[in-house]
Design an enzyme around this catalytic site. Structure first.
Site, PDB file in Angstrom:
ATOM      1  N   ASP A   6      -7.801 -11.410  17.724  1.00 26.54           N
ATOM      2  CA  ASP A   6      -9.078 -10.863  16.759  1.00 26.54           C
ATOM      3  C   ASP A   6      -9.390 -12.134  15.949  1.00 26.54           C
ATOM      4  OD1 ASP A   6      -6.847 -10.453  15.068  1.00 26.54           O
ATOM      5  OD2 ASP A   6      -7.603  -8.898  14.043  1.00 26.54           O
ATOM      6  N   ASP A  10      -5.614 -16.941  11.057  1.00 23.29           N
ATOM      7  CA  ASP A  10      -4.383 -17.255  11.597  1.00 23.29           C
ATOM      8  C   ASP A  10      -4.001 -17.143  13.272  1.00 23.29           C
ATOM      9  OD1 ASP A  10      -4.823 -14.524  10.955  1.00 23.29           O
ATOM     10  OD2 ASP A  10      -2.475 -14.178  10.915  1.00 23.29           O
ATOM     11  N   ASP A  11      -5.306 -16.174  13.468  1.00 27.25           N
ATOM     12  CA  ASP A  11      -5.091 -16.166  15.230  1.00 27.25           C
ATOM     13  C   ASP A  11      -5.517 -17.668  15.709  1.00 27.25           C
ATOM     14  OD1 ASP A  11      -5.597 -12.816  15.903  1.00 27.25           O
ATOM     15  OD2 ASP A  11      -6.242 -13.519  13.853  1.00 27.25           O
ATOM     16  N   ASN A 155      -0.539  -4.435   3.500  1.00 26.92           N
ATOM     17  CA  ASN A 155      -1.280  -5.592   3.026  1.00 26.92           C
ATOM     18  C   ASN A 155      -2.935  -4.992   2.965  1.00 26.92           C
ATOM     19  OD1 ASN A 155      -2.085  -5.707   5.559  1.00 26.92           O
ATOM     20  ND2 ASN A 155      -1.604  -7.727   5.938  1.00 26.92           N
ATOM     21  N   GLU A 161      -0.411  -2.055   7.343  1.00 28.98           N
ATOM     22  CA  GLU A 161      -0.800  -3.478   7.835  1.00 28.98           C
ATOM     23  C   GLU A 161      -1.940  -3.633   8.557  1.00 28.98           C
ATOM     24  OE1 GLU A 161      -1.299  -6.583  10.319  1.00 28.98           O
ATOM     25  OE2 GLU A 161      -0.327  -4.711  11.183  1.00 28.98           O
ATOM     26  N   ASN A 163      -3.527  -4.771  11.126  1.00 24.12           N
ATOM     27  CA  ASN A 163      -3.567  -4.529  12.748  1.00 24.12           C
ATOM     28  C   ASN A 163      -3.517  -3.192  13.192  1.00 24.12           C
ATOM     29  OD1 ASN A 163      -4.302  -7.218  13.237  1.00 24.12           O
ATOM     30  ND2 ASN A 163      -2.075  -7.760  13.752  1.00 24.12           N
ATOM     31  N   HIS A 262       0.724 -15.209   9.614  1.00 23.62           N
ATOM     32  CA  HIS A 262       1.054 -13.970  10.509  1.00 23.62           C
ATOM     33  C   HIS A 262       1.387 -14.405  12.038  1.00 23.62           C
ATOM     34  CE1 HIS A 262       0.527 -11.677   6.905  1.00 23.62           C
ATOM     35  NE2 HIS A 262      -0.611 -12.314   6.937  1.00 23.62           N
TER      36      HIS A 262
HETATM   37  C1  BDR Z   1      -2.806  -9.518  10.525  1.00 20.91           C
HETATM   38  O1  BDR Z   1      -4.151  -8.945  10.321  1.00 20.91           O
HETATM   39  C2  BDR Z   1      -4.984 -10.146  10.398  1.00 20.91           C
HETATM   40  O2  BDR Z   1      -5.698 -10.062   9.204  1.00 20.91           O
HETATM   41  C3  BDR Z   1      -4.268 -11.303  10.697  1.00 20.91           C
HETATM   42  O3  BDR Z   1      -4.929 -12.095  11.681  1.00 20.91           O
HETATM   43  C4  BDR Z   1      -3.006 -10.879  11.304  1.00 20.91           C
HETATM   44  O4  BDR Z   1      -2.955 -10.719  12.823  1.00 20.91           O
HETATM   45  C5  BDR Z   1      -1.874  -9.426   9.487  1.00 20.91           C
HETATM   46  O5  BDR Z   1      -1.813  -8.212   8.896  1.00 20.91           O
HETATM   47 CA    CA Z   2      -4.876 -11.652  13.853  1.00 26.09          CA
END
Ligand code: BDR
Ligand code: CA
Length: 341
Positions: A6, A10-11, A155, A161, A163, A262
């Protein structure tokens, strides 16, 4: 490797890591909405693959919204197009005509037992794939996911979290499918990397400098790059501009100038499971909480008397991972130094 993304800063780093890894064959990438809306995910994914010199990798669009919940996106974390302050040219290669979940099923059937699927966003596409092909857990080599918060705060909300928060019903579908397949045959449990380990993968400006050096793109610390990186190397320039946005976000919300990376850790662990220590646990996802919907609930003390269904990463060798990230992505940047982008 088949990556479901997505994109997301970080992806995009995870895509670069996969492209930089000689021990991986990147079969295809499927896109799901999450950090940003699906058209932006797809465009940025193709643009990043082209930056890495991998326009040959098929990129397919998946479902634009979660299974039942409204779409939630996070441009404040990842920038309006998901790549922070970075700007990449419009990709030249078109997206695949295949639907992402179909691609997952078709590739798994074509190469049974060979493909490791790494999901780096909400698992909407995987849920659709497994509803279409309930035998998918047996056809894949393994499913590795970045998702959940097992023994650590969320987060996105106090317990969730991102995702999993975006599409908890999809995770429920996938976990049920893997458990059902596991009863019938010898199916490896999914490997879950949640915030417990991914928040140990902290990339700092020093790592970025080391990566630039590895790429032969000597950074000049006296230069003001607040209006955009002036690095000549296109990969280093991309990383500097994307990560400046991500680091500013972490400095506002997480108290340090750096970034949790991540998704690259999930890809690295998929390629080398020795980077993490896991515990086999019974895991479920909360769908009807008044405060906790989207929480991944792990039965640490075996109250449920259910067989473990997930290998949860509880420790990661983050130093070794970050070194490897610098070495591999720095090496890729070195190879792309002369490309005009
Ligand atoms: C995940 O959520 C997205 O913001 C990041 O790409 C990561 O996959 C971390 O919680
Ligand atoms: Ca991601």
């Amino acid at each position: 490797l088949l990556l479901d993304v997505d994109t997301g800063i970080d992806d995009s780093l995870a895509l670069l890591y996969a492209c930089a890894s000689d021990d991986a064959e990147l079969v295809a990438v499927t896109c799901v909405s999450g950090n940003v809306a699906l058209p932006d995910v797809e465009r940025s994914t193709r643009a990043v693959l082209e930056l890495a010199g991998r326009s040959d990798v098929e990129v397919a669009l998946g479902r634009p919204v979660p299974l039942v919940r409204p779409l939630d996106i996070a441009p404040e974390t990842h920038g309006p197009q998901g790549i922070g302050y970075a700007q990449l040219p419009q990709p030249r290669t078109p997206a695949s005509t295949r639907f992402g979940p179909d691609l997952i099923v078709e590739e798994a059937r074509r190469r049974p037992g060979e493909i490791t699927l790494v999901t780096l966003g909400p698992v909407t596409n995987l849920a659709l794939a497994v509803l279409r092909e309930p035998g998918l857990p047996r056809l894949l080599r393994r499913w590795v996911l970045m998702g959940g918060a097992y023994r650590t705060p969320g987060n996105t909300s106090p317990t969730t979290e991102w995702n999993v928060h975006c599409d908890p019903e999809a995770l429920k579908v996938c976990l049920a499918a893997w458990s059902a397949a596991g009863i019938v045959g010898d199916v490896p449990r999914p490997l879950a990397l949640g915030l417990d380990v991914t928040e140990r993968a902290k990339l700092t400006p020093e790592h970025l400098m080391a990566l630039a050096r590895r790429a032969g793109s000597e950074p000049d610390a006296s230069r003001d790059e607040s209006a955009g990186s002036v690095a000549r190397n296109p990969v280093v320039r991309y990383l500097a501009d994307a990560l400046r946005f991500y680091m500013e976000f972490h400095s506002r919300f997480d108290g340090f100038y750096g970034a949790f990376i991540h998704d690259p850790l999930a890809v690295a662990a998929a390629l080398d499971p020795g980077l993490v220590r896991t515990e086999a646990l019974a895991v479920d996802v909360e769908l009807g909480g008044t405060l906790t919907t989207g929480q991944t609930v792990a039965d640490w003390r075996r109250h449920w008397n259910r067989p473990p269904n997930v290998d949860v990463a509880v420790e990661a060798d983050s130093d070794r991972f970050l070194e490897r990230f610098v070495e591999r992505v720095g090496g890729l940047a070195a190879a792309r130094a002369d490309v005009a982008i």
